[in-house]
Design a protein around this motif. Structure first.
Motif, short mmCIF file in Angstrom:
data_model
loop_
_atom_site.label_atom_id
_atom_site.label_comp_id
_atom_site.label_asym_id
_atom_site.label_seq_id
_atom_site.Cartn_x
_atom_site.Cartn_y
_atom_site.Cartn_z
N UNK A 59 0.78 -1.24 0.00
CA UNK A 59 0.00 0.00 0.00
C UNK A 59 0.82 1.29 0.00
N UNK A 60 1.89 1.43 0.81
CA UNK A 60 2.57 2.74 0.86
C UNK A 60 3.07 3.21 -0.50
N UNK A 61 3.68 2.31 -1.27
CA UNK A 61 4.19 2.66 -2.59
C UNK A 61 3.06 3.12 -3.50
N UNK A 62 1.96 2.37 -3.47
CA UNK A 62 0.80 2.71 -4.31
C UNK A 62 0.20 4.05 -3.91
N UNK A 63 -0.02 4.26 -2.63
CA UNK A 63 -0.66 5.49 -2.17
C UNK A 63 0.20 6.71 -2.44
N UNK A 64 1.52 6.58 -2.27
CA UNK A 64 2.39 7.72 -2.53
C UNK A 64 2.40 8.09 -4.01
N UNK A 65 2.31 7.08 -4.90
CA UNK A 65 2.33 7.35 -6.33
C UNK A 65 1.05 8.01 -6.82
N UNK A 66 -0.06 7.73 -6.16
CA UNK A 66 -1.32 8.35 -6.61
C UNK A 66 -1.64 9.61 -5.79
N UNK A 67 -0.71 10.02 -4.91
CA UNK A 67 -0.86 11.28 -4.19
C UNK A 67 -1.81 11.25 -3.03
N UNK A 68 -1.94 10.10 -2.34
CA UNK A 68 -2.83 9.98 -1.20
C UNK A 68 -2.00 9.70 0.05
N UNK A 116 -13.22 0.59 -9.20
CA UNK A 116 -13.17 1.90 -8.56
C UNK A 116 -12.39 1.94 -7.26
N UNK A 117 -12.32 0.85 -6.52
CA UNK A 117 -11.64 0.83 -5.24
C UNK A 117 -10.13 0.94 -5.43
N UNK A 118 -9.39 1.45 -4.43
CA UNK A 118 -7.92 1.39 -4.51
C UNK A 118 -7.47 -0.04 -4.75
N UNK A 119 -6.48 -0.23 -5.59
CA UNK A 119 -6.11 -1.59 -6.01
C UNK A 119 -5.70 -2.49 -4.85
N UNK A 120 -4.96 -2.03 -3.83
CA UNK A 120 -4.70 -2.91 -2.69
C UNK A 120 -5.98 -3.36 -1.98
N UNK A 121 -6.97 -2.48 -1.92
CA UNK A 121 -8.26 -2.84 -1.31
C UNK A 121 -8.97 -3.86 -2.20
N UNK A 161 -0.24 4.60 -11.44
CA UNK A 161 0.29 5.87 -10.99
C UNK A 161 -0.80 6.90 -10.90
N UNK A 162 -0.43 8.19 -10.70
CA UNK A 162 -1.45 9.23 -10.50
C UNK A 162 -2.38 9.40 -11.69
N UNK A 163 -1.90 9.10 -12.91
CA UNK A 163 -2.75 9.25 -14.09
C UNK A 163 -2.95 7.91 -14.78
N UNK A 164 -2.71 6.83 -14.03
CA UNK A 164 -2.76 5.50 -14.63
C UNK A 164 -3.59 4.54 -13.78
N UNK A 165 -4.70 5.03 -13.19
CA UNK A 165 -5.50 4.17 -12.33
C UNK A 165 -6.34 3.19 -13.13
#
Length: 520
Positions: free
Chosen positions: A107-116, A259-264, A373-377
């Motif tokens: 999760x940390x890597x994913x969340x930081x890349x999407x700006x959350x 729609x959910x965050x990918x780790x979720x 990433x931030x523009x690649x969800x």
């Protein structure tokens, strides 16, 4: 009736609890304690050290899973037969808490890349969801079952809509909340009708009182109470089918997964399905065994429709998360084949397939997490073009997991399908048709899985500076790389050593049957 139903359910004589029985819930105690630790740490840690929250949550989840093998009591059940403390509980602790720990690491890597910002609430909710999933898998009383269901469902509602600036995430959270609430209502009303027919919500009874199993052994489905029980069973099956994403109760799955965050999404795909299938196994194989001929045709239809529909709907998908969502629907159908076969090989194969499904799904979603990433969800299948040239290890791991999902040897997915299809063949009759349907739909699955593999190895990457088109240039962190490594080793290693997994599955299934036979 509902008032009496509630009072009789919660009226428990706690003086009969053995002090050692509290050890049956050590995984839940530890996981719940780690929720508090993460929330308190979130209050005192500086903002630049928030990444430590993921390690606190991961440590708590690992300790919770490990405690099932060290601290749980040796008795098969606890708290007046409300909670099971058997090998299946330990098996599910390893899968559910292990998966949740891997989700936390990714999760940390994913969340930081999407700006959350990764807040304590996020990790606390993941831990709470895992706790509810494990309690659901260990419940042998419908009140524990329903409370556990609501615990992890409420956590997942929030997690699905966690991304603050994503309308798709908010939509996913709302859809999951709305549709899941309907399913919970079906479940609860079904439990109430079963209580009205049998006078209990306990699977096996306790404190000198009969449970649902004993009622069915003595009375079957005779009389008006039998009709009432069948109505309750039908509503219960609807709720089960919704949670496991069986067709036609799968409508929420692609939208929520996308729609959910990918780790979720990964936690929902693995943890929820594993917990519900374990509960399915306890209720239908253990409690409802005396009326198996009444429910097996229903599960047969669910399994067949889910295998066919899930795979056919996946063929037309261009978004990777929607494709994996319909793949998860199809995998639910394969799991139901092991349940409906209702023989020793089927039950063992079902438990083994839960393990197989977990490791290969973790690997597939972990690669998606690494690329977003931030523009690649909303990754499309075309975005994987040339991945083998830019990131060969990511492409290799994804190809391995997709082949396993398709049932290609020598991966663990091949052996999982071989066991459940073998159980259907062993059952004979109409169940042989399920094995044929399973094999044919697996061929369809290989087609759409290999579409992605072809893109990775034969497509041409078109990387642009802003990372909108083509393969995203990324470097997974150490924690995410560890998740990918665990999934790859598990997918291939459990294929080579499938006998070890089947031995473990055999012990887990034996305890369920033994517990049921003890109380007949």
């Amino acid at each position: 009736m509902l008032g009496n139903f509630w009072w009789q359910t919660v009226k428990i004589d706690t003086s009969t609890f053995d002090k050692l029985e509290w050890g049956a819930l050590w995984p839940a105690w530890i996981a719940s304690g780690s929720v508090l630790v993460v929330l308190l740490a979130d209050l005192v840690l500086p903002k630049n050290q928030r990444r430590l929250l993921s390690w606190f949550a991961c440590a708590g989840l690992v300790l919770a899973g490990g405690s099932a093998f060290v601290l749980m009591d040796s008795n098969p059940s606890a708290f007046q037969n409300m909670v099971a403390a058997d090998d299946l509980s330990r098996f599910m602790a390893a899968i559910i808490f292990g998966t949740a720990a891997l989700v936390v690491l990714a999760s940390p890597d994913y969340l930081s890349r999407i700006g959350v910002e990764a807040t304590g609430e996020y990790y606390a909710l993941i831990t709470a969801a895992a706790t509810g999933m494990w309690l659901l898998a260990t419940a042998i009383h419908f009140m524990v079952f329903f409370l556990a269901l609501e615990l992890f469902s409420l956590a997942l509602y929030i997690l699905a809509g966690f991304l603050p600036r994503s309308t798709r995430s908010h939509e996913a959270g709302f859809k999951y909340f709305l549709l899941s609430s309907f399913a919970s209502a079906f479940l609860l009303y079904g439990i109430a009708l079963i209580f009205g027919a049998t006078g209990t919500t306990s699977y096996y009874g306790g404190n000198g009182k009969d449970g649902i199993l004993q009622y069915l052994v003595k009375n079957g489905l005779a009389g008006n109470n039998g009709i009432l029980f069948l109505f309750g069973l039908g509503l219960l099956l609807v709720g089960f089918a919704f949670k496991v994403s069986a067709i036609p109760f799968h409508m929420w799955t692609p939208d929520v997964y996308e729609g959910a965050p990918t780790p979720v999404t990964l936690l929902m795909a693995v943890g929820t399905k594993a917990a519900i299938i374990a509960a399915f196994l306890r209720v239908f194989t253990g409690v409802l065994a005396p009326i198996a001929n009444d429910w097996r045709p229903l599960i047969w239809v669910l399994a067949a429709v889910t295998m066919v529909g899930g795979n056919l709907l996946a063929v037309s998908q261009s978004n990777i998360k929607r494709l994996l969502a319909y793949s998860a629907v199809a995998q639910a159908g394969y799991l139901l084949v092991g349940l409906v076969s209702d023989n020793t090989l089927g039950r063992q194969g079902l438990v083994f397939y839960i393990l197989a499904y977990s490791v290969m799904t973790v690997g597939a979603f972990a690669v998606v997490i690494a690329l977003e990433g931030p523009r690649r969800e909303g990754l499309a299948i075309a975005d994987f073009a040339g991945l083998a040239h830019t990131h060969p290890w990511l492409a290799a791991i994804l190809a391995l997991c997709l082949m396993s999902l398709g049932g290609v040897p020598p991966t663990v997915g091949f052996f999982g399908k071989a066991f459940v299809f073998g159980a259907a063949i062993q059952a004979g009759g109409w169940y042989l048709a399920l094995a044929i349907i399973g094999v044919l739909t697996s061929i369809v699955a290989i087609f759409y899985y290999f579409r992605i593999v072809v893109q990775m190895y034969m497509g041409t990457a078109t990387v642009q500076p802003e990372g909108i088109k083509g393969t995203l240039v990324c470097k997974p962190t150490a924690s995410l790389s560890f998740v990918l490594l665990v999934a790859a080793v598990g997918t291939l290693g459990l294929g080579f050593f499938a006998g070890v997994g089947m031995d473990w599955a055999q012990h887990a299934v034996t305890t369920i049957i033994g517990l049921a036979q003890t109380h007949q």
